[in-house]
Motif scaffolding. Structure first.
Motif, mmCIF file in Angstrom:
data_model
loop_
_atom_site.group_PDB
_atom_site.id
_atom_site.type_symbol
_atom_site.label_atom_id
_atom_site.label_comp_id
_atom_site.label_asym_id
_atom_site.label_seq_id
_atom_site.Cartn_x
_atom_site.Cartn_y
_atom_site.Cartn_z
ATOM 1 N N GLU A 121 25.857 -10.210 8.623
ATOM 2 C CA GLU A 121 24.761 -9.339 9.045
ATOM 3 C C GLU A 121 23.576 -9.373 8.079
ATOM 4 O O GLU A 121 22.468 -8.984 8.455
ATOM 5 C CB GLU A 121 25.266 -7.902 9.192
ATOM 6 C CG GLU A 121 26.236 -7.729 10.352
ATOM 7 C CD GLU A 121 26.568 -6.272 10.627
ATOM 8 O OE1 GLU A 121 26.880 -5.950 11.792
ATOM 9 O OE2 GLU A 121 26.516 -5.450 9.693
ATOM 10 N N TYR A 225 18.099 -8.094 8.532
ATOM 11 C CA TYR A 225 19.422 -7.755 9.054
ATOM 12 C C TYR A 225 19.516 -8.197 10.506
ATOM 13 O O TYR A 225 18.557 -8.063 11.278
ATOM 14 C CB TYR A 225 19.643 -6.242 8.958
ATOM 15 C CG TYR A 225 20.791 -5.716 9.800
ATOM 16 C CD1 TYR A 225 22.075 -5.641 9.271
ATOM 17 C CD2 TYR A 225 20.590 -5.308 11.128
ATOM 18 C CE1 TYR A 225 23.136 -5.170 10.035
ATOM 19 C CE2 TYR A 225 21.654 -4.834 11.887
ATOM 20 C CZ TYR A 225 22.914 -4.762 11.339
ATOM 21 O OH TYR A 225 23.946 -4.301 12.107
ATOM 22 N N ARG A 227 22.562 -7.980 13.735
ATOM 23 C CA ARG A 227 23.877 -7.465 14.104
ATOM 24 C C ARG A 227 24.896 -8.591 14.173
ATOM 25 O O ARG A 227 24.588 -9.704 14.629
ATOM 26 C CB ARG A 227 23.785 -6.761 15.464
ATOM 27 C CG ARG A 227 25.048 -6.012 15.865
ATOM 28 C CD ARG A 227 24.802 -5.237 17.147
ATOM 29 N NE ARG A 227 25.954 -4.449 17.536
ATOM 30 C CZ ARG A 227 25.957 -3.610 18.569
ATOM 31 N NH1 ARG A 227 24.859 -3.464 19.309
ATOM 32 N NH2 ARG A 227 27.031 -2.912 18.862
ATOM 33 N N ARG A 228 26.109 -8.315 13.718
ATOM 34 C CA ARG A 228 27.153 -9.337 13.696
ATOM 35 C C ARG A 228 27.402 -9.900 15.090
ATOM 36 O O ARG A 228 27.326 -9.188 16.103
ATOM 37 C CB ARG A 228 28.449 -8.766 13.115
ATOM 38 C CG ARG A 228 29.044 -7.666 13.943
ATOM 39 C CD ARG A 228 30.516 -7.400 13.608
ATOM 40 N NE ARG A 228 30.751 -6.933 12.265
ATOM 41 C CZ ARG A 228 31.625 -7.503 11.435
ATOM 42 N NH1 ARG A 228 32.301 -8.565 11.806
ATOM 43 N NH2 ARG A 228 31.832 -7.003 10.239
#
Length: 311
Positions: A121, A225, A227-228
């Motif tokens: 992330e 960042y 999101r995974r």
């Protein structure tokens, strides 16, 4: 210094002979340790390890993978990418994993350390940006803030939870912190020596509070960042609140007491005379009696004389 007082052998790390520790310390001086924490992250981990720099902000970078009891090929992937692997036999929690990494960086004498979560992330391209204020002597503790940078795909409930936790930490430390939960942080040697993670489950707030208690304030820089896209988070909000809130309360009280003690020890002490009389030759125009107004007769509500103190 870092967390529990249990013997190192009990924490899964063999005791290091003093002579060997000195050799490692000499080898690590002038180097940065990248600490990657992972648990069952075989899909995301290659992208994280493969993108870490071999040198950043003027320091060679060594890579340590702390494997928190993975049941997949996470530790094997770490070794395949040239990382040193420190494994826990079973999952002990993110706080315990980061504590182990920080202890290794401290004990081996690294000049700096950068922690990055291994879930993909956090963009490793921001590694130098996070490290540079440390190497330039502008900060001892650096937070990579997702809310100052670009965020892709963060859910509204996670955003809200992070904002609330950051606001609470800012209130407790009488400061403003935009991202108290970030998984991208950097530490100077001074911060490594002072850091403490008081419980195994999580690290975010208690780590910052422990450093705040030692007089080390966090500095933030923007990071990216996303999101995974694989794996899953092991954080569940009800459990997180139940386990973290008491630890944060205890750490804040300890940190506040530590800061108060530091301020008290740094306060200048005005010269006192025998029997509560002013020093010879002084004439403040006030009666020289002991009592509610103090030994000099100056009202306790009046401003004390300015004292010059050394930094």
């Amino acid at each position: 210094l870092l967390g529990s007082a249990e013997p190192e052998a009990a924490r899964g790390r063999p005791l290091v002979p003093v002579q060997d520790a000195r050799v490692k310390s000499a080898q690590a001086a002038g180097r940065c340790l990248a600490i990657v924490i992972a648990r069952d992250e075989e899909a995301a981990l290659p992208g994280v390890l493969g993108a870490l720099p071999s040198e950043a902000a003027g320091l060679p970078v060594d890579v340590l993978l702390v494997d928190d009891g993975s049941t997949d090929s996470t530790p094997d992937i770490g070794r395949a990418h040239g990382a040193r692997v420190h494994s826990h036999a079973s999952s002990r929690g993110l706080g315990a994993a980061l504590r182990a990494g920080l202890e290794i960086a401290r004990d081996e004498g690294y000049t700096a350390a950068v922690y990055i979560d291994g879930d993909g992330e956090y963009d490793p391209a921001g590694f130098e940006r996070v490290l540079e204020p440390i190497t330039r002597g502008r900060a001892d503790y650096l937070l990579g803030s997702r809310f100052l940078g670009k965020r892709d795909g963060m859910s509204w409930h996670r955003t809200l939870a992070n904002r609330a936790a950051s606001a609470l930490l800012g209130f407790l430390t009488e400061s403003v912190t935009s991202d108290a939960q970030t998984g991208f942080r950097a530490f100077s040697a001074r911060a490594l020596a002072e850091a403490r993670i008081g419980h195994d489950y999580n690290y975010a707030q208690v780590l910052t509070l422990s450093l705040w208690g030692a007089g080390i304030e966090p500095v933030e820089v923007p990071i990216r960042y996303r999101r995974r896209t694989s794996g899953r988070s092991f954080v569940r909000y009800p459990e997180y609140l139940a386990r973290v809130a008491p630890a944060v309360w205890r750490e804040w009280r300890a940190a506040r007491a530590s800061r108060a003690a530091r301020r008290a020890s740094a306060m200048p002490i005005a010269p006192a005379s025998q029997y509560g009389q002013p020093p010879p030759g002084s004439n403040s125009g006030h009666s020289s009696v002991s009592g509610p107004n103090g030994a000099s007769g100056r009202s306790v509500t009046s401003d004390p004389p300015r004292q010059r103190t050394s930094a």
